[in-house]
Design a protein around this motif. Structure first.
Motif, PDB file in Angstrom:
ATOM      1  N   VAL A   1       0.836  -1.204   0.000  1.00 42.46           N
ATOM      2  CA  VAL A   1       0.000   0.000   0.000  1.00 42.46           C
ATOM      3  C   VAL A   1       0.870   1.252   0.000  1.00 42.46           C
ATOM      4  O   VAL A   1       0.573   2.239  -0.688  1.00 42.46           O
ATOM      5  CB  VAL A   1      -0.942  -0.015   1.220  1.00 42.46           C
ATOM      6  CG1 VAL A   1      -1.782   1.262   1.273  1.00 42.46           C
ATOM      7  CG2 VAL A   1      -1.844  -1.248   1.181  1.00 42.46           C
ATOM      8  N   TYR A   2       1.965   1.217   0.737  1.00 41.16           N
ATOM      9  CA  TYR A   2       2.891   2.348   0.782  1.00 41.16           C
ATOM     10  C   TYR A   2       3.481   2.626  -0.600  1.00 41.16           C
ATOM     11  O   TYR A   2       3.589   3.793  -1.019  1.00 41.16           O
ATOM     12  CB  TYR A   2       3.986   2.038   1.793  1.00 41.16           C
ATOM     13  CG  TYR A   2       5.043   3.109   1.936  1.00 41.16           C
ATOM     14  CD1 TYR A   2       4.713   4.400   2.346  1.00 41.16           C
ATOM     15  CD2 TYR A   2       6.384   2.825   1.681  1.00 41.16           C
ATOM     16  CE1 TYR A   2       5.686   5.376   2.487  1.00 41.16           C
ATOM     17  CE2 TYR A   2       7.367   3.791   1.835  1.00 41.16           C
ATOM     18  CZ  TYR A   2       7.015   5.065   2.232  1.00 41.16           C
ATOM     19  OH  TYR A   2       7.977   6.033   2.365  1.00 41.16           O
ATOM     20  N   ALA A   3       3.841   1.578  -1.326  1.00 45.51           N
ATOM     21  CA  ALA A   3       4.368   1.753  -2.679  1.00 45.51           C
ATOM     22  C   ALA A   3       3.313   2.345  -3.602  1.00 45.51           C
ATOM     23  O   ALA A   3       3.611   3.218  -4.436  1.00 45.51           O
ATOM     24  CB  ALA A   3       4.856   0.412  -3.227  1.00 45.51           C
ATOM     25  N   PHE A   4       2.070   1.900  -3.473  1.00 43.64           N
ATOM     26  CA  PHE A   4       0.998   2.423  -4.330  1.00 43.64           C
ATOM     27  C   PHE A   4       0.700   3.881  -4.017  1.00 43.64           C
ATOM     28  O   PHE A   4       0.535   4.707  -4.932  1.00 43.64           O
ATOM     29  CB  PHE A   4      -0.267   1.572  -4.143  1.00 43.64           C
ATOM     30  CG  PHE A   4      -1.448   2.074  -4.919  1.00 43.64           C
ATOM     31  CD1 PHE A   4      -1.588   1.769  -6.267  1.00 43.64           C
ATOM     32  CD2 PHE A   4      -2.422   2.851  -4.305  1.00 43.64           C
ATOM     33  CE1 PHE A   4      -2.671   2.231  -6.987  1.00 43.64           C
ATOM     34  CE2 PHE A   4      -3.512   3.319  -5.017  1.00 43.64           C
ATOM     35  CZ  PHE A   4      -3.638   3.012  -6.365  1.00 43.64           C
ATOM     36  N   VAL A   5       0.632   4.212  -2.729  1.00 45.81           N
ATOM     37  CA  VAL A   5       0.313   5.591  -2.351  1.00 45.81           C
ATOM     38  C   VAL A   5       1.419   6.545  -2.804  1.00 45.81           C
ATOM     39  O   VAL A   5       1.150   7.631  -3.343  1.00 45.81           O
ATOM     40  CB  VAL A   5       0.091   5.685  -0.830  1.00 45.81           C
ATOM     41  CG1 VAL A   5      -0.020   7.140  -0.382  1.00 45.81           C
ATOM     42  CG2 VAL A   5      -1.163   4.915  -0.430  1.00 45.81           C
ATOM     43  N   GLU A   6       2.692   6.149  -2.594  1.00 53.53           N
ATOM     44  CA  GLU A   6       3.791   7.008  -3.011  1.00 53.53           C
ATOM     45  C   GLU A   6       3.893   7.091  -4.538  1.00 53.53           C
ATOM     46  O   GLU A   6       4.176   8.157  -5.086  1.00 53.53           O
ATOM     47  CB  GLU A   6       5.111   6.487  -2.440  1.00 53.53           C
ATOM     48  CG  GLU A   6       5.246   6.683  -0.943  1.00 53.53           C
ATOM     49  CD  GLU A   6       5.323   8.154  -0.559  1.00 53.53           C
ATOM     50  OE1 GLU A   6       5.905   8.943  -1.334  1.00 53.53           O
ATOM     51  OE2 GLU A   6       4.782   8.513   0.509  1.00 53.53           O
TER      52      GLU A   6
END
Length: 337
Positions: free
Chosen positions: A282-287
């Motif tokens: 999720v962190y990779a997608f949000v960033e």
């Protein structure tokens, strides 16, 4: 009438083998020309893997070395920035907090899944045929439900105003839970996400473990009972040794699936509140997509793969060692026969 007799070969000498019979010195049964057939049969699967997995991975790797934002996309400009995306990510406290959170989240869920799945699998082995069929159908339906559909059901169950869970708790005497917001804090949000993930993952472990129990000879349980073994001793000395290879493989798969879980975590609350429930995917997608830092998102995704491989190295060594032990036991058994 004359009877033909064959002379026995001298002691210590092996009679010549008739031509065209028996295995060849190469150990392939005299069949030639099939050395490349297995590789030829693997070509379609390898080709699809390269196209649908290898090429996106290579593209993502190239993207991780670029400074790609909305400005570069509009101008069709490629800006290479070396390893800046990786250094910025690895020196960020947020990345390491999310990594630790992802590892803890994975460990808690895998333990819960394996314990619940093992208990339900053993229950299936003890139930009658009708109850086993009924429970198996329920497990398969939960397992077959798409992640987004399952997430939508859980959002309805844990809704603040009209949720079934709040209504049941209020009727049970917990009046303060009538309008409880389950996604307002980090722990309660993770509780809902974990409940959803465990519910969708337990059927795989339970059904396959029940299938593994059917391969255990009943004579072993009878012998254990004659020796005075109780239920726990029978499980420890008979059931568990047979189920250990399956449990190792199931744990291996569950760690991969839970660590890379994205739909359930993102759809429940989009990583909220205040990005406190973001895991590495999720962190990779949000960033990458949310903040339009596509190069940074690509670098985080590749680092996620490397971290997962590092976490799984122990299980990989364990699985390979177990496979070598099985091959050794098989060869020794063949030699003894």
């Amino acid at each position: 009438m004359s009877v033909q007799t064959s002379e026995a070969p001298p002691r210590g000498k092996v009679p010549p083998r008739p031509a065209g019979t028996g295995p060849s010195p190469s150990g392939r049964g005299g069949v030639k020309g099939k050395g490349g057939l297995p590789y030829l049969l693997l070509l379609p699967a390898l080709g699809l893997t390269v196209v649908f997995l290898g090429w996106p991975l290579v593209t993502n790797g190239m993207l991780s070395f670029q400074n790609l934002n909305m400005t570069q996309l509009i101008q069709h400009v490629t800006e290479w920035n070396g390893v800046s995306n990786y250094t910025d990510t690895l020196t960020s406290d947020t990345f390491w907090r999310v990594t630790l959170r992802s590892v803890i989240f994975t460990a808690v869920n895998v333990v819960a899944i394996m314990v619940a799945g093992t208990l339900i699998g053993l229950l299936l082995a003890r139930l009658g045929s009708r109850m086993r069929l009924l429970l198996s159908v329920g497990l398969v339906l939960a397992w077959a439900m798409p992640p987004i559909a399952g997430t939508t059901v859980y959002q309805w169950l844990f809704a603040q105003r009209f949720g079934v869970v709040n209504w049941v708790l209020a009727k049970a005497g917990f009046a303060s839970m009538a309008d409880h917001n389950w996604t307002s804090t980090q722990l309660s949000t993770f509780f809902v996400i974990s409940l959803l993930i465990v519910w969708m993952s337990v059927p795989f472990v339970a059904i396959n473990l029940y299938a593994a129990t059917t391969t255990i000879p009943k004579e072993l349980y009878e012998a254990a009972a004659l020796d005075g073994a109780g239920s726990w001793q029978g499980f420890r000395h008979v059931t568990f040794p047979f189920l250990k290879p399956f449990l190792t493989v199931a744990t291996f798969l569950e760690v991969i699936w839970i660590f890379k879980a994205f739909p359930q975590v993102f759809a429940i609350n989009e990583g909220g509140p205040d990005r406190l429930t973001e895991t590495l995917p999720v962190y990779a997608f949000v960033e990458g997509v949310g903040n339009q830092h596509y190069g940074t998102g690509a670098a985080i995704s590749l680092l996620t793969i490397l971290i997962l491989l590092a976490l799984m190295s122990y299980y990989l060594r364990l699985a390979l060692r177990q496979e070598d032990d099985d091959e050794t036991e098989t060869s020794e058994g063949g030699t003894a026969r």
